[in-house]
Write an enzyme that holds these catalytic residues in place. Structure first.
Site, PDB file in Angstrom:
ATOM      1  N   PHE A 121       0.856  -1.186   0.000  1.00  0.00           N
ATOM      2  CA  PHE A 121       0.000   0.000   0.000  1.00  0.00           C
ATOM      3  C   PHE A 121       0.892   1.235   0.000  1.00  0.00           C
ATOM      4  CE2 PHE A 121      -4.484   1.222   1.217  1.00  0.00           C
ATOM      5  CZ  PHE A 121      -5.084   0.284   0.413  1.00  0.00           C
ATOM      6  N   GLN A 234      -7.750  14.781   4.057  1.00  0.00           N
ATOM      7  CA  GLN A 234      -7.206  13.920   3.004  1.00  0.00           C
ATOM      8  C   GLN A 234      -8.173  13.781   1.830  1.00  0.00           C
ATOM      9  OE1 GLN A 234      -6.474   9.439   3.504  1.00  0.00           O
ATOM     10  NE2 GLN A 234      -4.431  10.288   3.266  1.00  0.00           N
ATOM     11  N   HIS A 236      -8.594  11.558  -1.199  1.00  0.00           N
ATOM     12  CA  HIS A 236      -8.101  10.281  -1.721  1.00  0.00           C
ATOM     13  C   HIS A 236      -7.933  10.424  -3.227  1.00  0.00           C
ATOM     14  CE1 HIS A 236      -7.931   6.036  -2.699  1.00  0.00           C
ATOM     15  NE2 HIS A 236      -7.873   5.738  -1.412  1.00  0.00           N
ATOM     16  N   LEU A 250     -15.413   5.676  -3.433  1.00  0.00           N
ATOM     17  CA  LEU A 250     -14.011   5.292  -3.338  1.00  0.00           C
ATOM     18  C   LEU A 250     -13.606   4.136  -4.259  1.00  0.00           C
ATOM     19  CD1 LEU A 250     -11.570   6.091  -1.586  1.00  0.00           C
ATOM     20  CD2 LEU A 250     -12.117   4.141  -0.142  1.00  0.00           C
ATOM     21  N   GLU A 253      -7.097   1.910  -2.897  1.00  0.00           N
ATOM     22  CA  GLU A 253      -5.676   1.983  -3.213  1.00  0.00           C
ATOM     23  C   GLU A 253      -5.152   0.581  -3.531  1.00  0.00           C
ATOM     24  OE1 GLU A 253      -3.860   4.741  -0.569  1.00  0.00           O
ATOM     25  OE2 GLU A 253      -1.962   3.683  -0.582  1.00  0.00           O
ATOM     26  N   ARG A 309      -0.866   9.485  -0.460  1.00  0.00           N
ATOM     27  CA  ARG A 309      -2.121   9.925  -1.075  1.00  0.00           C
ATOM     28  C   ARG A 309      -2.153  11.421  -1.386  1.00  0.00           C
ATOM     29  NH1 ARG A 309      -6.467   6.504   2.587  1.00  0.00           N
ATOM     30  NH2 ARG A 309      -6.069   4.517   1.549  1.00  0.00           N
ATOM     31  N   HIS A 380     -11.922  12.294   1.704  1.00  0.00           N
ATOM     32  CA  HIS A 380     -11.923  10.950   2.243  1.00  0.00           C
ATOM     33  C   HIS A 380     -11.798  10.886   3.757  1.00  0.00           C
ATOM     34  CE1 HIS A 380     -11.474   6.682   2.143  1.00  0.00           C
ATOM     35  NE2 HIS A 380     -10.242   6.683   2.575  1.00  0.00           N
ATOM     36  N   ARG A 416      -2.410  10.810   6.188  1.00  0.00           N
ATOM     37  CA  ARG A 416      -2.525   9.447   6.690  1.00  0.00           C
ATOM     38  C   ARG A 416      -2.133   8.447   5.613  1.00  0.00           C
ATOM     39  NH1 ARG A 416      -6.295   5.518   6.250  1.00  0.00           N
ATOM     40  NH2 ARG A 416      -7.906   6.802   5.317  1.00  0.00           N
TER      41      ARG A 416
END
Lengths: 609, 249
Positions: A121, A234, A236, A250, A253, A309, A380, A416
């Protein structure tokens, strides 16, 4: 005086996502009377939407992983304004929390030798995300739910908290209404844990559901708690953009973790040209190496699509702004290309990313095993939130009030890492439950002031009074909410500027006025118009908090990017923005220096450079 | 812009009626979008549940043109829009208001099912070893989003109201996930036969048809459970052995 139904608990948890459920489970272990209040039905909270996985240095797939690497990755991803103690606790305790889930019945995907499988990730040096296909959040919430229902927790579903009640400095209960009948109820408690999630509904394009109106943030702020780092929201990088009705939903990822690539309309993998200096050493500089990394080659470096991100989202915005976007104003995310590499690619994709396959097939008529997805950034997650003590999760200024999960702040800093939210909620959910129970054991029940209850109930019912008056200047709650979302998207979004944010502040002033004139019709039973009207106050509070904090941080860092201060400023690298209600009722913002990191953690950071 | 008519059930347990709303229809819209549009512009107090709007939370269950479905995953271009689209609440549960039903029975049922009881860990760090092949089936069951559409369509609940005697397809899937979990050591067969009423299912497979997660409810969960119950309680050889075996055992 109205006689409201009253419930008494030792510990009251507000919110039943992963953090709230985990807190409730922990608190109930002590034998105390634990109540859990949630806005929706049990098991429907936003945790269910988490897709990719839970970050924990189990080292099942790569034995070089350990808490030190996870800690360093989290700090680097957060651009070092994280609460280092929280990042340390998180990295150390996440593996135990994940194994505990397995002992409660979670069924993670497996390695060939039968252990919990971990995937790559963004921002994580090694494959670290324990997962179940791309529905890890569902597995987590269902496991906690199914375990929690046997722990003697009193669950109050579809109840919304209107205000926190205090007895002197400390909290003593809440006033809530139940959606079904619209009745008010008083919940008395010795300690209260806020686990209400995020603020995504402040923006127009969002992956968040109707629930994420910053309730916990606003409740805590109103009760005198501090909010920190609210400028860090954030976006995304990969949300659906077409058709219009799915905008914001969404796209995990995990697609990139499995080898998915980002391309522009010319077919260029633009991320290769956008690798920041501090990530150069650990990022692949050619497609071949990137693919080998996704296949588990330990000598390969990760592809640039798996940079953090904040960075990927900005690069996507740049491509679009400079005219290299896709037809519907996004860029392409392509996983179908792996058919060049794998003989049974279509099956592989369906097995690894089943809900993505399903989602695109059903909502956009796109078969992701044969064609590229069109994607763009979506609101997000909020890194900022309620300021808490790292070890106990108690708020810094309101005794007995705790916060955990997304509504609390500290672990993520300016950005994050994917997968760190699911581990955050189980690590700190547990701690919040543990220490809230301890607080309840050590303190008597506070008193509840009836006049305070009456006043809160009266205010909550005002929209009905206005609705009953003919010919007033009232307006509907949805219109105000839409206008707020539109404004925040335009003026305090991914790219920010002083003048635009000043305009947002003016706009917020007007919206606060309009919110006071909002009227609703009908009766109190299951009336979403009324609920929207009540939530407006929370949305406006968090929107103002984001804007004021963002104005204060005159630099670009992590998720906070300013057009007028494009560079990182070392002076801001050692401060948090702290918000608190001032004596005049207005929002006071100040910068506060982050305490210095102890030597043993500094060494970890140095070692992992 | 193109318009369509939505005939939405409005009312509560005391009574109600279908009310027609016209609203704009855009490319890609799902039924939940239309409901939201109507809610925002024409009927602020129209009650409906929803959360994720992506088929992951199972909140927005309703009956669309008479078929139990998730409103968020039902595309308008898959419906005939030349006539009104009817949207009504699930029938197997008591009505709260408009499209919202009281599904609390489901939560009570789950609590009655014996919880997961793992064998001792396989490794000193408290972890277990399981092969992917051995958990594929359990993972299929654990995809369930608890939308309760299978409960809604099941005639044992919907038409015969056996809520006291039958736990319904959702919870048979839940029991199956526990029973087939490689680590679980609990025995739920006696309850399955009696309190959970697995025998009420007569395999019409309506639940499988409506499952938005495509879980093969009947074939993969319910039939194997029925077989286990039969093996345990109705196997003639086993019964004979139980009858003949020395009493001291």
């Amino acid at each position: 005086m109205a006689d409201y139904q009253t419930h008494e608990h030792d510990v009251l948890i507000i919110g039943a996502g992963g953090a709230g459920l985990r807190a409730a489970i922990e608190a109930s272990r002590t034998g105390l009377k634990v109540g859990l209040v949630c806005k929706s039905l049990l098991g429907k909270a936003h945790t269910v939407m988490a897709e990719g996985g839970i970050a924990a240095a189990l080292a099942n797939v790569d034995d070089r992983d350990n808490w030190r690497v996870h800690f360093a990755d989290t700090m680097r991803g957060g651009q070092y304004v994280n609460n280092w103690r929280m990042a340390e606790i998180h990295a150390k305790e996440a593996p135990d929390r994940v194994r505990e889930l397995e002992s409660w019945g979670a069924v993670f995907d497996r390695t060939p030798d039968g252990r919990i499988l971990q995937r790559n990730f963004g921002g994580h040096r090694y494959p670290r995300l324990a997962h179940v296909g791309d529905r890890t959040g569902l597995e987590l919430i269902r496991t906690l739910q199914d375990h929690g229902i046997h722990q003697g927790i009193d669950v109050h579903m579809e109840h919304t908290v209107v205000t926190l009640l205090k007895s002197g400095d400390r909290v003593s209960g809440v006033l809530a209404y139940e959606r079904e009948r619209g009745r008010f109820k008083v919940f008395k408690a010795r300690s209260i844990v806020l686990a209400t999630g995020g603020i995504g509904r402040a923006y127009k394009i969002t992956s968040n559901s109707w629930e994420y109106t910053g309730d916990g943030h606003a409740l805590a702020y109103d009760a005198g708690a501090e909010l920190i780092d609210m400028e860090f929201v954030q976006f995304h990088p990969t949300g659906m953009i077409w058709p219009p009705s799915v905008m914001g939903i969404l796209v995990t990822e995990g697609v990139r973790g499995e080898g998915g690539i980002l391309t522009n309309k010319d077919g260029t993998r633009f991320m290769f040209g956008q690798i920041p200096d501090n990530y150069k050493a650990q990022t692949a500089d050619n497609p071949e190496e990137g693919w080998r990394y996704c296949q588990g080659d330990k000598d390969a470096r990760r592809p640039p699509e798996l940079l953090t991100r904040d960075h990927v989202a900005r690069c996507i915005v740049k491509e679009i702004k400079e005219g290299r976007g896709s037809p519907h104003g996004g860029v392409y995310l392509d996983i179908a290309w792996i058919k060049e590499k794998l003989p049974n690619a279509a099956e592989h994709i369906k097995r690894k990313l089943p809900s993505m396959y399903h989602q695109f097939k059903q909502l956009a008529d796109i078969d992701i095993t044969t064609e590229a997805m069109e994607i763009g950034p979506t609101t997000h997650y909020v890194m900022g939130g309620i300021r808490v003590d790292a070890d106990t999760q108690m708020t810094t200024t309101v005794p007995g009030l705790f916060a955990c999960g997304e509504c609390a702040s500290g672990i993520n800093g300016a950005n994050r890492l994917g997968g760190n939210s699911l581990s955050d909620i189980i690590v700190f959910g547990k701690r919040a439950g543990e220490y809230a129970a301890k607080f309840a054991q050590e303190h008597d029940a506070g008193s509840v002031d009836q006049a305070e209850v009456e006043e809160a109930a009266r205010r909550a019912l005002e929209p009905f009074e206005r609705g009953a008056k003919e010919g007033s200047s009232a307006e509907g709650p949805y219109k105000v909410q839409y206008d707020l979302q539109e404004m925040m998207q335009d003026l305090v979004g991914i790219v920010r500027r002083e003048d635009e944010m000043q305009r947002a502040l003016e706009g917020l002033g007007k919206l606060w006025e309009r919110a006071k004139r909002v009227a609703v019709h009908g009766h109190r039973e299951y009336n979403p118009g009324w609920h929207t009207a009540i939530d407006l106050k929370n949305l406006l509070t968090v929107s103002e908090a984001v804007t004021r904090s963002a104005l204060q941080r005159k630099e670009s860092r992590g998720a906070h990017f300013r057009d007028d201060f494009e560079a990182k400023d070392p002076a801001f690298g050692s401060v948090n923005t702290v918000l608190r209600r001032g004596a005049d009722g207005g929002m006071d913002v100040r910068l506060e220096t982050i305490p210095e990191m102890p030597e043993h953690l500094k060494e970890v950071i140095k070692e992992m450079q | 812009m193109k318009q369509a008519t939505f005939s939405i059930w409005r009312g509560d347990a005391a009574g109600g009626k279908f009310q027609d709303y016209e609203t704009d229809v855009e490319e890609g819209m799902v039924v939940l979008d239309a409901v939201h549009q109507i809610q925002a512009t024409q009927a602020n107090d129209l009650a409906c549940r929803w959360n994720c709007k992506a088929g992951k939370c199972g909140s927005c269950s309703a009956e669309i043109n008479g078929i139990p479905r998730l409103m968020c995953m039902t595309r308008l271009n898959a419906l005939p829009l030349e006539k009104p689209v009817t949207i009504e609440p699930m029938k197997a549960f008591p009505l709260v208001r408009d499209l919202v039903t009281d599904v609390s029975w489901n939560f009570a049922v789950k609590k009655r099912i014996k919880k997961f009881k793992p064998r001792p860990p396989d490794a000193p760090d408290g972890s277990w070893r399981m092969a992917q092949d051995d958990i594929d089936r359990v993972q299929e069951f654990r995809k369930c989003i608890e939308c309760f559409l299978c409960q809604d369509v099941c005639h044992v609940l919907r038409d015969h109201h056996k809520h006291e005697e039958f736990i319904g397809p959702r919870f048979l899937v839940y029991v199956a996930a526990l029973e087939m979990h490689p680590l679980d050591t609990e025995d739920r067969l006696a309850e399955l036969k009696e309190a959970h009423g697995v025998g009420f299912c007569n395999i019409t497979k309506c639940c499988t048809t409506v499952c938005p997660e495509n879980i093969t409810i009947t074939d993969n969960a319910i039939i194997p459970l029925k077989e286990r119950v039969v093996d345990e309680f109705y196997d003639p050889l086993k019964s004979l052995w139980k009858f003949l075996r020395p009493k001291k055992y």
